[in-house]
Motif scaffolding. Structure first.
Motif, PDB file in Angstrom:
ATOM      1  N   TYR A  33      25.718  54.866 -22.423  1.00  0.00           N
ATOM      2  CA  TYR A  33      26.199  55.474 -23.665  1.00  0.00           C
ATOM      3  C   TYR A  33      26.538  56.937 -23.413  1.00  0.00           C
ATOM      4  O   TYR A  33      25.715  57.699 -22.910  1.00  0.00           O
ATOM      5  CB  TYR A  33      25.140  55.361 -24.761  1.00  0.00           C
ATOM      6  CG  TYR A  33      25.088  53.990 -25.394  1.00  0.00           C
ATOM      7  CD1 TYR A  33      25.746  53.724 -26.590  1.00  0.00           C
ATOM      8  CD2 TYR A  33      24.391  52.953 -24.778  1.00  0.00           C
ATOM      9  CE1 TYR A  33      25.706  52.464 -27.168  1.00  0.00           C
ATOM     10  CE2 TYR A  33      24.346  51.684 -25.350  1.00  0.00           C
ATOM     11  CZ  TYR A  33      25.008  51.451 -26.543  1.00  0.00           C
ATOM     12  OH  TYR A  33      24.973  50.200 -27.105  1.00  0.00           O
ATOM     13  N   SER A  87      34.343  50.168 -24.891  1.00  0.00           N
ATOM     14  CA  SER A  87      33.223  49.429 -24.302  1.00  0.00           C
ATOM     15  C   SER A  87      33.431  49.290 -22.804  1.00  0.00           C
ATOM     16  O   SER A  87      34.470  48.811 -22.363  1.00  0.00           O
ATOM     17  CB  SER A  87      33.096  48.038 -24.936  1.00  0.00           C
ATOM     18  OG  SER A  87      32.886  48.132 -26.334  1.00  0.00           O
ATOM     19  N   ALA A 105      29.614  46.744 -26.098  1.00  0.00           N
ATOM     20  CA  ALA A 105      28.578  47.710 -26.484  1.00  0.00           C
ATOM     21  C   ALA A 105      29.119  48.891 -27.281  1.00  0.00           C
ATOM     22  O   ALA A 105      28.354  49.577 -27.947  1.00  0.00           O
ATOM     23  CB  ALA A 105      27.865  48.223 -25.234  1.00  0.00           C
ATOM     24  N   ASN A 107      30.043  51.739 -26.181  1.00  0.00           N
ATOM     25  CA  ASN A 107      29.136  52.760 -25.655  1.00  0.00           C
ATOM     26  C   ASN A 107      29.816  54.071 -25.289  1.00  0.00           C
ATOM     27  O   ASN A 107      29.148  55.095 -25.148  1.00  0.00           O
ATOM     28  CB  ASN A 107      28.428  52.223 -24.407  1.00  0.00           C
ATOM     29  CG  ASN A 107      29.402  51.768 -23.325  1.00  0.00           C
ATOM     30  OD1 ASN A 107      30.168  50.826 -23.539  1.00  0.00           O
ATOM     31  ND2 ASN A 107      29.376  52.416 -22.173  1.00  0.00           N
ATOM     32  N   GLY A 164      21.584  55.278 -25.234  1.00  0.00           N
ATOM     33  CA  GLY A 164      21.886  55.634 -26.614  1.00  0.00           C
ATOM     34  C   GLY A 164      20.726  56.240 -27.365  1.00  0.00           C
ATOM     35  O   GLY A 164      20.532  55.951 -28.550  1.00  0.00           O
TER      36      GLY A 164
END
Length: 343
Positions: A33, A87, A105, A107, A164
């Motif tokens: 992330y 992602s 994700a 991210n 994250g």
């Protein structure tokens, strides 16, 4: 604060890199992330830069960017903060633990911002972005229990991660074209308090190699003289200036071209009269997303810790302090004396 989220993911299985054997299947996981932002004046190519940074990244499996009209070179003006999600990995949908399949994700986040030249008072857009960044600090600080003493080392260990753990801006790319203006210096100074600032000289396809070298040196010397802290990729200012003067790549400010590479034309009228500077976007991405990513995260969290320390000190200073005995109201003092006598 105006903030737009986009959620029109392209199909992950339509992306050519999904099944490409040339892409390291673990590279996207290694990115984890990460939140990036792009700021600067209006018309410098912020949206174009953000798209190039993510869309052409082999590890990106899906993204939020709208399909680009190849016949239109202009992007609509960004009039609000816009979060674009990409992602580079798949993950379990934590909000639906019964699901069997993994999902993109989302991210890698890019925050596109309105240019300061789009309004009469540039401070309006400065405040808009700084309010956004400051809010991420405040939200994380609220989640830290005020009843438990947390050391800086504990914060570093829990927040320097790619899973994250926070929504801080890890890197803020500051775009410059042709010249560095005093307002750019002050904006970078402001942003550098809460994010890692990386200066970018964009549209280098319209500038000669020597012009870009001169601008790099000027930017570095000016920022050093003005005491502006940028993320130097662990290279000191003196060495960065020497690298810029000798045309070496590897440190900020990075030269980035906003135009796609075109095949050589046999028409003499199509030839430019100068040698454009080298496009350092691939190098920049490798440094940010691979070799320096852990160090970048450490500096991001360090900025939060510094902010939190000042914030806590300010809160303690604002709390009312008990008055000394001699400053108490006469009635309180008399009551205190009476209590002493009657004991």
């Amino acid at each position: 604060m105006m903030l737009r989220h986009t959620n029109n993911n392209s199909n992950i299985f339509d992306h050519p890199s999904y099944l490409s054997s040339a892409v390291n299947p673990f590279a996207g996981q290694n990115i984890g992330y990460l939140r990036l932002a792009v700021v600067g004046d209006s018309g410098v190519g912020k949206t174009s830069f953000a798209r190039q940074f993510t869309e052409t990244l082999p590890e990106v499996l899906s993204h939020d960017w709208d399909p680009q009209d190849e016949t239109d070179d202009d992007y609509p003006r960004t009039d609000a903060l816009v979060e674009k999600f990409s992602s580079t990995m798949m993950e379990i949908p934590w909000d639906n633990m019964d699901a069997d399949d993994e999902v993109p994700a989302r991210n890698l986040v890019f925050v596109d911002t309105p240019g300061y030249g789009s309004v009469v008072d540039a401070q309006v857009n400065f405040d808009l972005f700084m309010s956004y960044v400051g809010q991420t600090f405040e939200e994380k600080n609220k989640r830290i229990s005020p009843f438990t003493e947390v050391s800086n080392n504990e914060l570093m260990r829990s927040l320097v991660t790619g899973v994250g753990a926070h929504k801080f801006i890890d890197v803020c790319f500051y775009l410059i074209v042709h010249r560095l203006k005093p307002i750019d210096v002050e904006y970078m100074r402001l942003v550098s308090e809460k994010a890692n600032v990386v200066p970018i000289i964009c549209k280098v396809d319209t500038q000669s190699e020597q012009e870009v070298i001169d601008l790099k040196v000027h930017v570095l010397k000016t920022l050093r003289e003005q005491g502006v802290s940028i993320y130097t990729f662990r290279i000191d200012y003196d060495r960065l200036i020497n690298m810029a003067e000798t045309g070496q790549s590897g440190g900020p400010p990075f030269a980035v071209s906003n135009a796609d590479t075109k095949p050589a034309s046999e028409d003499k009228d199509d030839h430019i009269s100068f040698t454009p500077a080298q496009n350092e976007l691939p190098l920049l991405r490798r440094l940010v997303l691979e070799t320096q990513i852990t160090n970048i995260r450490q500096f991001t969290v360090k900025k939060f810790i510094n902010w939190r320390g000042k914030h806590l000190a300010q809160q303690q200073h604002q709390q009312p302090q008990p008055q000394p005995y001699y400053q108490q109201q006469p009635q309180q003092a008399m009551q205190h004396q009476y209590q002493q006598v009657t004991r």
